[in-house]
Design an enzyme around this catalytic site. Structure first.
Site, PDB file in Angstrom:
ATOM      1  N   TYR A 126     -34.223 -85.619  84.301  1.00  0.00           N
ATOM      2  CA  TYR A 126     -35.665 -85.598  84.566  1.00  0.00           C
ATOM      3  C   TYR A 126     -36.164 -87.005  84.874  1.00  0.00           C
ATOM      4  CZ  TYR A 126     -36.185 -87.513  79.869  1.00  0.00           C
ATOM      5  OH  TYR A 126     -36.087 -88.320  78.770  1.00  0.00           O
ATOM      6  N   PHE A 136     -42.869 -93.326  82.906  1.00  0.00           N
ATOM      7  CA  PHE A 136     -42.897 -93.510  81.456  1.00  0.00           C
ATOM      8  C   PHE A 136     -41.580 -93.112  80.795  1.00  0.00           C
ATOM      9  CE2 PHE A 136     -44.806 -89.330  82.303  1.00  0.00           C
ATOM     10  CZ  PHE A 136     -44.021 -88.516  81.515  1.00  0.00           C
ATOM     11  N   ASP A 137     -40.752 -92.310  81.479  1.00  0.00           N
ATOM     12  CA  ASP A 137     -39.458 -91.930  80.918  1.00  0.00           C
ATOM     13  C   ASP A 137     -38.630 -91.318  82.033  1.00  0.00           C
ATOM     14  OD1 ASP A 137     -37.437 -91.545  79.092  1.00  0.00           O
ATOM     15  OD2 ASP A 137     -38.298 -89.732  78.204  1.00  0.00           O
ATOM     16  N   ILE A 154     -42.300 -80.188  75.154  1.00  0.00           N
ATOM     17  CA  ILE A 154     -43.711 -79.886  75.404  1.00  0.00           C
ATOM     18  C   ILE A 154     -43.856 -78.500  76.026  1.00  0.00           C
ATOM     19  CG2 ILE A 154     -44.420 -82.302  75.612  1.00  0.00           C
ATOM     20  CD1 ILE A 154     -44.367 -81.971  78.666  1.00  0.00           C
ATOM     21  N   TYR A 180     -49.010 -83.775  75.913  1.00  0.00           N
ATOM     22  CA  TYR A 180     -49.218 -84.437  74.625  1.00  0.00           C
ATOM     23  C   TYR A 180     -50.676 -84.438  74.186  1.00  0.00           C
ATOM     24  CZ  TYR A 180     -44.392 -85.838  75.234  1.00  0.00           C
ATOM     25  OH  TYR A 180     -43.021 -85.809  75.411  1.00  0.00           O
ATOM     26  N   PHE A 197     -43.274 -84.343  86.292  1.00  0.00           N
ATOM     27  CA  PHE A 197     -41.841 -84.431  86.015  1.00  0.00           C
ATOM     28  C   PHE A 197     -41.053 -83.832  87.167  1.00  0.00           C
ATOM     29  CE2 PHE A 197     -43.653 -84.158  81.733  1.00  0.00           C
ATOM     30  CZ  PHE A 197     -42.938 -85.133  81.037  1.00  0.00           C
TER      31      PHE A 197
END
Length: 206
Positions: A126, A136-137, A154, A180, A197
């Site tokens: 991902y 962010f990731d 999530i 979130y 994503f």
């Protein structure tokens, strides 16, 4: 350029002050006064009696805290509005599917394998960004896929994964209430953030 120190005592003293300053800078408030901060340190070290009552100090701290909370709430309101506007426009684009929950996705590659259930464990790659493109990731950037339970992530992911056949790569547009929410996640994901994503479902591993 700041004053240069050479003695061990001065260097350690500067280091302590620097740490205090960095702590304050990481969570500042409008109107913070470096001069008043320095005077407080000087008075404490010199044993000067506190010139203000506990009630005065408590009232001042409460007022600043109230202001900071109001500023944060306004910032989050703006962020939530930006996410809603983004999703509203995105939903109009060709190839975008919007589910009943508000999750949006587009199919980049459609696989032909099995579809996970809520109790499955899956292997994915991902890449996650904010709507402004900030990463962010990303397991892709780390070069290492990740395994996790479908019902352990999530809500937007849990929903999407139960629609994706193995071998698929989808782009998910996740509203804050399916991500979130009002809490956010760490320093990278602010409260009320809409997330994007790219998710590749590699395999069902359990």
């Amino acid at each position: 350029m700041s004053k240069q120190y050479s003695s061990v005592e001065d260097l350690v003293s500067y280091g302590i002050g620097r740490q205090m300053g960095e702590q304050l800078a990481s969570n500042p408030f409008d109107g913070v006064s470096p001069e008043a901060v320095a005077q407080g340190v000087i008075d404490a070290l010199n044993g000067v009696a506190m010139p203000y009552s506990n009630e005065e100090m408590q009232a001042a701290f409460e007022e600043i805290n109230t202001r900071m909370q109001a500023q944060a709430a306004e910032k989050h309101k703006v962020l939530a509005g930006a996410g809603e506007a983004f999703l509203a426009e995105n939903a109009k684009k060709a190839g975008i599917t919007v589910t009943a929950s508000g999750l949006q996705y587009e199919v980049i590659t459609q696989g032909s394998g099995a579809v996970p259930t809520a109790t499955s464990k899956v292997k994915t790659h991902y890449h996650g960004t904010l709507i402004d493109g900030t990463v962010f990731d990303s397991s892709v950037n780390r070069g290492q896929p990740i395994d996790f339970p479908v019902n352990g992530v999530i809500a937007g992911w849990t929903e999407a994964l139960q629609l994706m056949p193995v071998g698929s790569k989808w782009r998910l547009y996740v509203p804050h209430n399916l991500a979130y929410g009002e809490r956010g996640a760490g320093a990278s994901i602010a409260p009320f953030s809409t997330l994007i994503f790219d998710v590749e479902l590699i395999d069902i591993v359990g």
